[in-house]
Design a protein around this motif. Structure first.
Motif, PDB file in Angstrom:
ATOM      1  N   TYR A  10      -3.207  11.777   9.801  1.00 26.45           N
ATOM      2  CA  TYR A  10      -2.331  12.199   8.718  1.00 26.45           C
ATOM      3  C   TYR A  10      -2.964  13.380   8.013  1.00 26.45           C
ATOM      4  CZ  TYR A  10      -5.324   8.601   6.634  1.00 26.45           C
ATOM      5  OH  TYR A  10      -6.371   7.824   6.283  1.00 26.45           O
ATOM      6  N   LEU A  27       2.070   4.186   4.723  1.00 24.34           N
ATOM      7  CA  LEU A  27       2.257   4.759   6.065  1.00 24.34           C
ATOM      8  C   LEU A  27       2.258   3.650   7.122  1.00 24.34           C
ATOM      9  CD1 LEU A  27       2.602   7.174   7.879  1.00 24.34           C
ATOM     10  CD2 LEU A  27       0.143   7.543   7.841  1.00 24.34           C
ATOM     11  N   GLY A  73       4.651  11.430   7.095  1.00 19.48           N
ATOM     12  CA  GLY A  73       3.251  11.178   6.765  1.00 19.48           C
ATOM     13  C   GLY A  73       2.354  11.355   7.983  1.00 19.48           C
ATOM     14  N   ILE A  74       2.954  11.264   9.181  1.00 20.13           N
ATOM     15  CA  ILE A  74       2.156  11.433  10.399  1.00 20.13           C
ATOM     16  C   ILE A  74       2.058  12.912  10.754  1.00 20.13           C
ATOM     17  CG2 ILE A  74       2.034  10.996  12.896  1.00 20.13           C
ATOM     18  CD1 ILE A  74       3.250   8.297  12.467  1.00 20.13           C
TER      19      ILE A  74
END
Ligand code: ATP
Ligand code: MG
Length: 393
Positions: A10, A27, A73-74
């Motif tokens: 991330y 996440l 978020g990734i």
């Protein structure tokens, strides 16, 4: 299956200091949610600064990647080969074998990047790099080492197990949904508002949505299209509660009482007011619309100012400066475009005047709204109270 697990990298959430674990937990929750629709058993775990997804048994690789590509978020998805055999000779063999499987034509430059979390491991990371690099060169003489700009970076990590990875598949970026409060999206059946919802959700904001329905002027099919769009956005944003508000009486009343060229603006002011009332009841801190400057009469700067005047919540308009084509590009990317262009009437187009005002004067609009005094409050209250809620996921 070569890959049993995935390293999730991330970007931005790594900078959140003491609150970092909240972001990581959010996440992980979103990753688990996304993987629910993929066949297979997956464990999502974290270790200082990184998140892992581990598959237990058979699973569909493409489906996993597709699902992870929708988790805000990734930054990067790295499929990993894992072995519990930490013996260095066997690590060498595994790396050579990995290269053969992942890069069938081994015609490229590379570098080995070794790390050992376990400092008692018999080789230093420098020694590992050198030895592993040699082993790869011996096996594939057409490969070349490039320590500065390698085409392929072979990562080898010795932990309790050994991880080997080199592929980095880009994630969607952004922040995990649920880390930045909640906002109310005004969702119509058009192209722009689903894109607007996607963009704000990408910044970690949870979404509720409201749709103004005007039966019998707008059909059930038009409503279903909005539900379908909410479901498509929810693939990224997580479950969306859609509030369907019956707007017919309010629209007809405005039509009867106010100058027709002002109808659209006045209607839009009531949409904002109602969205805000429902937003207030449901914990939303802002509104979201798909407005873009100059796109239609109700989106000139004057019209936007007149619409905005009734808003006490901040209004997020993420596509405000985008050209139509730029919005279409995103709609295509997130797969809402084909649904958006289905030809079902929209409640705003039914009563549209031939020559709507393009430069509304707020004082004049307020004056026109005074003509609604007698019944509008009651109508708005009824519309809010009698709304229908549909969970879209
Ligand atoms: P869209 O493509 O999102 O429908 P549009 O170009 O049709 O946008 P307008 O109809 O002027 O533009 O609407 C501007 C914004 O107002 C929309 O992006 C949406 O956020 C909101 N809106 C319009 N109509 C409705 C509706 N019936 N229900 C909920 N929100 C609406
Ligand atoms: Mg519209």
């Amino acid at each position: 299956m070569l890959y049993q697990s995935f390293l999730i990298k991330y970007a931005e959430i790594g900078t959140k200091g003491k609150n970092r674990y909240l972001f990581e937990d959010a996440l992980m929750k979103q990753i688990r949610h996304a993987l629910k629709e993929v066949e297979g058993d997956f464990a999502v775990t974290k270790e200082i600064g990184r998140i892992y997804v581990k598959a237990d048994g058979e699973y569909d690789y493409e489906d996993v990647i597709e699902a992870l590509k929708r988790v805000f978020g990734i930054a990067w998805i790295c499929p990993m080969f894992q072995t519990s055999d930490r013996d260095f000779e066997s690590v060498k063999r595994e790396l050579v074998d990995y290269v053969r499987q992942v890069y069938p034509s081994q015609n490229m430059t590379f570098k080995v990047d070794s790390r050992r979390a376990d400092k008692k491991y018999p080789l230093t990371s420098e020694e590992m790099n050198r030895n592993l690099g040699e082993a790869v060169l011996m096996a594939y003489p057409e490969m070349k080492v490039d320590v500065h700009h390698p085409q392929v970076m072979l990562h080898v990590e010795v932990r309790t197990v050994v991880n080997i990875y080199s592929l980095m598949i880009p994630g969607p970026g952004g922040m995990p949904v649920g880390t930045n409060g909640k906002a109310m999206l005004l969702l119509s059946g058009g192209i722009d508002s689903p894109v607007a919802g996607y963009m704000i959700a990408k910044r970690g904001v949870k979404i509720e949505a409201v749709y103004f329905h005007a039966p019998p002027y707008t059909s059930e099919r038009a409503k279903q299209k909005v539900v379908d769009l909410a479901k498509l956005v929810s693939r990224y944003a997580g479950p969306i509660r859609l509030h369907v508000v019956n707007f017919t009486d309010i629209q007809l009343y405005i039509y009867e009482q106010c100058p027709h060229e002002e109808l659209t603006i006045i209607m839009r002011r009531y949409m904002m007011r109602i969205a805000q009332m429902i937003g207030g009841e449901t914990g939303c801190l802002a509104l979201i619309t798909g407005e873009s400057i100059g796109q239609v009469a109700s989106q000139t700067v004057q019209s936007l100012a007149a619409t905005n005047e009734v808003c006490t919540m901040p209004v997020f308009r993420p596509v405000i400066g985008f050209d139509k084509q730029e919005i279409v590009d995103i709609a295509e990317k997130i797969n809402t475009y084909d649904t958006s262009i289905q030809p079902y009437e929209d409640c705003c187009t039914i009563f549209v005047a031939k020559h709507p005002v393009t430069k509304p004067n707020v004082k004049v609009i307020r004056h026109s709204e005074e003509k609604l005094e007698e019944q509008i409050e009651k109508m708005v209250k009824t519309a809010v109270e009698e709304r229908k809620e549909i969970m879209c996921r």
